[in-house]
Structures are given as C-alpha cells and as structure tokens.
Motif scaffolding. Structure first.
Motif, short mmCIF file in Angstrom:
data_model
loop_
_atom_site.label_atom_id
_atom_site.label_comp_id
_atom_site.label_asym_id
_atom_site.label_seq_id
_atom_site.Cartn_x
_atom_site.Cartn_y
_atom_site.Cartn_z
N ALA A 26 -12.35 -3.77 5.22
CA ALA A 26 -11.08 -3.04 5.22
C ALA A 26 -10.26 -3.32 3.97
O ALA A 26 -9.16 -2.80 3.81
N THR A 27 -10.77 -4.15 3.05
CA THR A 27 -10.04 -4.48 1.83
C THR A 27 -10.19 -3.36 0.81
O THR A 27 -11.30 -3.00 0.45
N PRO A 28 -9.07 -2.80 0.32
CA PRO A 28 -9.16 -1.69 -0.64
C PRO A 28 -9.83 -2.14 -1.93
O PRO A 28 -9.71 -3.29 -2.36
N ALA A 29 -10.52 -1.22 -2.57
CA ALA A 29 -11.11 -1.47 -3.87
C ALA A 29 -10.00 -1.63 -4.91
O ALA A 29 -8.85 -1.25 -4.68
N ALA A 30 -10.35 -2.17 -6.08
CA ALA A 30 -9.36 -2.45 -7.11
C ALA A 30 -8.60 -1.20 -7.53
O ALA A 30 -7.39 -1.24 -7.75
N ALA A 31 -9.29 -0.06 -7.66
CA ALA A 31 -8.63 1.17 -8.08
C ALA A 31 -7.59 1.62 -7.05
O ALA A 31 -6.51 2.11 -7.41
N GLU A 32 -7.87 1.42 -5.80
CA GLU A 32 -6.92 1.79 -4.75
C GLU A 32 -5.73 0.83 -4.74
O GLU A 32 -4.58 1.25 -4.51
N ARG A 33 -5.99 -0.44 -4.98
CA ARG A 33 -4.89 -1.42 -5.03
C ARG A 33 -3.96 -1.11 -6.19
O ARG A 33 -2.74 -1.29 -6.09
N LYS A 34 -4.52 -0.65 -7.29
CA LYS A 34 -3.71 -0.27 -8.45
C LYS A 34 -2.75 0.86 -8.08
O LYS A 34 -1.54 0.80 -8.39
N ILE A 35 -3.24 1.87 -7.41
CA ILE A 35 -2.39 2.99 -7.00
C ILE A 35 -1.30 2.52 -6.05
O ILE A 35 -0.12 2.90 -6.18
N ASP A 36 -1.64 1.67 -5.10
CA ASP A 36 -0.64 1.15 -4.16
C ASP A 36 0.45 0.39 -4.89
O ASP A 36 1.65 0.51 -4.56
N ALA A 37 0.07 -0.41 -5.90
CA ALA A 37 1.05 -1.19 -6.64
C ALA A 37 2.00 -0.28 -7.43
O ALA A 37 3.22 -0.53 -7.49
N VAL A 38 1.46 0.80 -8.02
CA VAL A 38 2.30 1.73 -8.77
C VAL A 38 3.28 2.45 -7.84
O VAL A 38 4.45 2.62 -8.17
N HIS A 39 2.81 2.84 -6.67
CA HIS A 39 3.71 3.48 -5.70
C HIS A 39 4.86 2.55 -5.34
O HIS A 39 6.02 2.99 -5.21
N ALA A 40 4.57 1.28 -5.15
CA ALA A 40 5.63 0.33 -4.79
C ALA A 40 6.67 0.23 -5.90
O ALA A 40 7.88 0.16 -5.61
#
Length: 277
Positions: free
Chosen positions: A125-139
């Motif tokens: 269930a851990t997001p891949a690095a590319a997905e984590r990057k998008i989440d961080a930018v949204h925040a």
C-alpha cells in the motif's frame, strides 16, 4: 506559417525602455521582480504600484514569474513546508494585485528523479516515489491553487531539469483545475536534450499539448542555461514555432533573455526567419 506575436519577460525597471514596443502591439509581458525573495518579503505592493505607473494603456496578456529560490515544490520537512507554501501564496497575491493572469513556478522534477523513480516501486500500500512527489506538491500548493482559482490566475509549471515531460504533465493534470497548467522554457529543454538525453524542444511542446499556457523563448547550446537571444545557439526554432502553431491554443510567448538589451536582436532574427513578429 503565420508569424506569431511574442513579448518579453522583464523587470519593472526595464519597462520605460520597452513600454512603447509592448503597447504598440499589446504584446505578452511577464514581470520577474516577484521571483526575488526580498520583493515578496518586502514592499511588493510598492513594486506593483511602480509597474502600474508604466503600464497605463497596456492591454496585453500579463503574468509574473513567481518565487523559486530554495522553495522546492515537494518540500516535506514539517517546519520548512509551511514557509514554502506561504511564499507561493504571497506570489499569487502579488499577481492578483497587479492584475496578472499567470504565475510561473518551477518544476520539482530533478535529473536524479528520472533515474531513480523506477528504483522505488510501489510496495504493497506504500505509494511509489513518483506518487509521493505529487502528494508533496499538492500539500505545498493547496492554498496557493485555491487562491489562484478565486483570483482567475493560472499557475504554470516550468520545466527545469525535466528529462521526461510526462511527469510534469501528470502533475499539472493531477490538480484537476484550470488554475494549474504548463510552461516550457526552450533553453531548459534544450539543455536537458543535450546534457541528459531528454527529447528535443518541440517534443516538450507537443507533449504539453492543450495544457501549455506559457513559453519562455531563449536560445542555448545544449550544455548550459544560456538565455541567449534566439539565433545565437542551436535550438531548432522552426521546429519550435511549428509545434506552437499546431497547438489548439496560443500560450503566452515571452523572450526571457539574460540581457533585455538583446530583445531587438532576438526580434530581428525571429522576424527574419518568418517565425515571429
């Protein structure tokens, strides 16, 4: 191909020199003072007022370059992230006060990212690095995007080190908002093409497609970020302008040169090639 009307990215101090040229054809204008930390942390309303005194009669499309120095869009540190987020909000407020419709911000994608996203696959269930990057930018951008939507401003994400333009396109699309689109810097794309194996500049433009709302026009040699006048480097300008002309929309088109004094030289070259006016 019909020559495309282009404008320039300038500092407020440059406006007296180029005001008549801008207003005569109501060219696109991007004011860059607001990328400076000392401006957004200081009397930015005064800078807006100074710009307005020079822009009486200007009815062209207006944008600003937003902040970026040490302000990574994917900042995750819980103490630093709120500072970064506030700075982008300040940029949107300055754009709104100026009456601008765009703010340029920088891509969070590095050369390292491209080589290592595949090295960090999804695990359970851990997001891949590319997905984590998008989440961080949204925040980071959540409040800035909301304010931009309310003020009718579009944040345009400019390529910097990007090798694969699809990552930045996916990031812009992930917001599901007309307030987040794409910018392309021709010199940055040419650097990435020559130095890191990215596609050529016209491929970046074609990939952005309907999301492309802004273009920085500058020449380079495929080795560094030169910001030369078109014609002095090795960018294929006929391919670039053909790709822009093929778009269903007309993005803001501005010369972003190291020396504003080179604008006449750039215009002579591009008009002489039948590409711009």
């Amino acid at each position: 191909m019909t020559p495309l009307k282009i404008g320039a990215a300038l500092m407020v101090a440059d406006l007296p020199r180029f005001r008549d040229w801008l207003i005569a054809d109501q060219r696109d204008l991007e004011l860059q003072d607001f990328l400076l930390p000392e401006v957004l942390l200081g009397d930015w309303p005064g800078r807006v007022a100074a710009a307005r005194t020079h822009l009486d009669g200007f009815e062209g499309r207006l944008g600003i370059h937003g902040p970026f120095y040490d302000l990574a869009l994917d900042t995750a540190d819980p103490e630093i992230a709120p500072i970064v987020a506030r700075r982008y909000v300040s940029g949107v407020r300055a754009a709104a006060a100026l009456g601008a419709s765009q703010m340029v911000i920088h891509s969070p994608y590095s050369t390292w990212d491209w080589f290592n996203f595949g090295n960090n696959p999804r695990i359970g269930a851990t997001p891949a690095a590319a997905e984590r990057k998008i989440d961080a930018v949204h925040a980071i951008l959540r409040e800035a995007v909301a304010l931009a939507e309310a003020e009718g401003i579009t944040l345009v994400i400019e390529n910097i080190e990007d090798i694969d333009p699809r990552f930045r396109r996916d990031l812009a699309s992930s917001f599901g908002s007309d307030a987040v689109k794409l910018s392309i810097d021709t010199g940055h794309a040419h650097y990435a093409h020559g130095a890191t194996g990215a596609p050529p500049v016209d491929y970046f433009i074609a990939d952005a497609g309907p999301l492309l709302a802004h273009v920085h026009l500058q020449d380079a040699d495929g080795f560094a970020d030169r910001h030369w006048a078109p014609g002095r480097g090795t960018v294929n300008w006929h391919a670039v302008f053909a790709a822009i002309a093929a778009l269903p929309q007309r993005p803001h088109l501005v010369l972003e040169l190291r020396e504003a004094a080179d604008i006449p030289v750039a215009m002579d070259y591009l008009s002489g090639q039948g590409l711009a006016r």
